[in-house]
Design a protein around this motif. Structure first.
Motif, PDB file in Angstrom:
ATOM      1  N   PHE A 237      42.661  38.912  34.597  1.00  0.00           N
ATOM      2  CA  PHE A 237      42.020  37.863  35.249  1.00  0.00           C
ATOM      3  C   PHE A 237      41.464  38.563  36.322  1.00  0.00           C
ATOM      4  CE2 PHE A 237      46.317  37.862  33.178  1.00  0.00           C
ATOM      5  CZ  PHE A 237      46.431  36.660  32.299  1.00  0.00           C
ATOM      6  N   ASP A 238      40.468  39.226  36.892  1.00  0.00           N
ATOM      7  CA  ASP A 238      39.705  39.368  37.765  1.00  0.00           C
ATOM      8  C   ASP A 238      40.708  39.542  39.099  1.00  0.00           C
ATOM      9  OD1 ASP A 238      37.159  40.812  38.601  1.00  0.00           O
ATOM     10  OD2 ASP A 238      36.759  38.398  38.952  1.00  0.00           O
ATOM     11  N   THR A 239      41.213  40.440  39.122  1.00  0.00           N
ATOM     12  CA  THR A 239      42.533  40.172  40.489  1.00  0.00           C
ATOM     13  C   THR A 239      42.605  41.810  41.012  1.00  0.00           C
ATOM     14  OG1 THR A 239      44.356  40.695  38.944  1.00  0.00           O
ATOM     15  CG2 THR A 239      44.268  38.829  39.422  1.00  0.00           C
ATOM     16  N   PRO A 240      42.611  42.110  42.057  1.00  0.00           N
ATOM     17  CA  PRO A 240      42.539  43.637  43.084  1.00  0.00           C
ATOM     18  C   PRO A 240      43.553  44.073  41.983  1.00  0.00           C
ATOM     19  CG  PRO A 240      42.380  41.643  43.833  1.00  0.00           C
ATOM     20  CD  PRO A 240      42.819  40.555  43.115  1.00  0.00           C
ATOM     21  N   THR A 241      42.968  45.497  42.174  1.00  0.00           N
ATOM     22  CA  THR A 241      44.004  46.480  40.892  1.00  0.00           C
ATOM     23  C   THR A 241      45.018  46.537  41.672  1.00  0.00           C
ATOM     24  OG1 THR A 241      42.125  46.683  39.780  1.00  0.00           O
ATOM     25  CG2 THR A 241      43.720  48.073  39.324  1.00  0.00           C
ATOM     26  N   GLY A 242      44.998  47.649  42.830  1.00  0.00           N
ATOM     27  CA  GLY A 242      46.491  47.940  43.358  1.00  0.00           C
ATOM     28  C   GLY A 242      47.119  46.863  43.707  1.00  0.00           C
ATOM     29  N   PRO A 243      47.190  45.848  44.328  1.00  0.00           N
ATOM     30  CA  PRO A 243      47.864  44.854  44.494  1.00  0.00           C
ATOM     31  C   PRO A 243      48.589  44.149  43.082  1.00  0.00           C
ATOM     32  CG  PRO A 243      46.121  44.409  45.592  1.00  0.00           C
ATOM     33  CD  PRO A 243      45.633  45.135  45.488  1.00  0.00           C
ATOM     34  N   SER A 244      48.054  44.553  42.196  1.00  0.00           N
ATOM     35  CA  SER A 244      47.936  43.946  40.208  1.00  0.00           C
ATOM     36  C   SER A 244      49.285  44.962  39.717  1.00  0.00           C
ATOM     37  CB  SER A 244      47.011  44.143  39.743  1.00  0.00           C
ATOM     38  OG  SER A 244      46.294  43.157  40.307  1.00  0.00           O
ATOM     39  N   ILE A 245      48.891  45.850  40.365  1.00  0.00           N
ATOM     40  CA  ILE A 245      50.165  47.056  39.754  1.00  0.00           C
ATOM     41  C   ILE A 245      51.391  46.599  40.445  1.00  0.00           C
ATOM     42  CG2 ILE A 245      50.311  49.473  40.045  1.00  0.00           C
ATOM     43  CD1 ILE A 245      47.640  49.830  39.839  1.00  0.00           C
ATOM     44  N   VAL A 246      51.253  46.767  42.214  1.00  0.00           N
ATOM     45  CA  VAL A 246      52.091  46.285  41.975  1.00  0.00           C
ATOM     46  C   VAL A 246      53.318  45.110  42.323  1.00  0.00           C
ATOM     47  CG1 VAL A 246      53.597  46.059  45.143  1.00  0.00           C
ATOM     48  CG2 VAL A 246      51.850  47.260  44.647  1.00  0.00           C
ATOM     49  N   CYS A 247      53.076  44.299  41.607  1.00  0.00           N
ATOM     50  CA  CYS A 247      53.331  42.618  40.841  1.00  0.00           C
ATOM     51  C   CYS A 247      53.373  43.115  40.133  1.00  0.00           C
ATOM     52  CB  CYS A 247      52.110  41.595  41.309  1.00  0.00           C
ATOM     53  SG  CYS A 247      51.262  41.200  42.289  1.00  0.00           S
TER      54      CYS A 247
END
Length: 266
Positions: A237-247
């Motif tokens: 989805f081309d999203t920021p990786t760090g925040p995606s992990i926390v999500c």
């Protein structure tokens, strides 16, 4: 060495290394209700980054040093007229603010501030990977070495004294381990999200654990799954990786909450 030329493999290995260190440490943060403590230590790390860049020393060393100083400061100031949550709130946000101001003075150093605030796991190098796994091994070694004394001191300081243990020494071990976790996690999730990687996997695992050891192992599993799911979502989805992990970790926690609500209707 061709395997390590694939940035996705390096990113996954870096995330797994952080998960192995953060998840068991997060269990102690949950048991001791030290959420703000982890936050303050993590926020202080950005000041360590600025000092390391200014003094031309490794970022890992600067982050560990300042995170450790912050953790020791919080421990020494507790119980001196302010409630712990007030003290930690003041120190956490003050340390972050001073760190951001310090970074602004580094005119001769190119720095990607967002990478330190939210992580840049896709840019992990072989050297970063060695630092992350070296730090993770140190954290795990500390926890394994002092596991039973740490549990006893967490359960009851009086029981620890009766058993010949010094709860303050065990607190120091936890403080050192927390500083190491913060330093190794900066590259993966950034200083603003480190506390989430400590808390969310441990909180997700807690309902399924009958023993402390089982909770720590389940938390590691949740953390590793969050890293891999977050990496996949970030690429898809081309999203920021760090925040995606926390999500991803947060969604697992939400699923557990819903599952418990279905199994235990009011």
């Amino acid at each position: 060495m061709a395997l390590f030329d694939d940035f996705l493999v390096r990113a996954a290995l870096a995330g797994i290394g952080v998960a192995l260190a953060a998840a068991p440490m997060g269990c102690f943060v949950v048991w001791r209700r030290m959420a703000y403590f982890g936050d303050a230590t993590a926020h202080a790390a950005i000041l360590g980054v600025a000092l390391a860049l200014a003094l031309d020393i490794p970022v890992f060393g600067g982050a560990v040093a300042v995170a450790l100083v912050m953790a020791l400061t919080v421990s020494s100031l507790s119980g001196r007229g302010y409630s712990m949550d007030t003290l930690l709130g003041v120190l956490a946000h003050s340390a972050l603010a001073f760190g951001l101001v310090a970074v602004s003075f580094l005119t001769d150093v190119r720095i990607d501030l967002m990478a330190y605030l939210f992580g840049d796991i896709l840019a992990v190098s072989r050297g970063d990977l060695a630092v992350i796994w070296g730090g993770a091994v140190l954290v795990l070694a500390l926890l394994l070495w002092r596991w039973q004394p740490l549990l006893t001191a967490t359960l009851s300081p009086d029981l620890a004294y009766a058993g010949g243990l010094d709860p303050r020494r065990e607190q120091l071990v936890l403080t050192l381990a927390l500083a190491l976790v913060v330093a190794v996690a900066i590259k993966v999730v950034g200083v603003l999200l480190i506390a989430a990687m400590l808390l969310v996997p441990a909180a997700t695992a807690r309902p399924f654990a009958r023993t402390p050891e089982r909770m720590a192992l389940l938390a590691v599993g949740v953390a590793v799954a969050s890293v891999l799911a977050g990496l996949w979502a970030s690429l898809k989805f081309d999203t920021p990786t760090g925040p995606s992990i926390v999500c991803a970790a947060a969604l697992m926690f939400l699923f557990v909450l819903l599952l418990r609500g279905i199994r235990q209707p009011a």
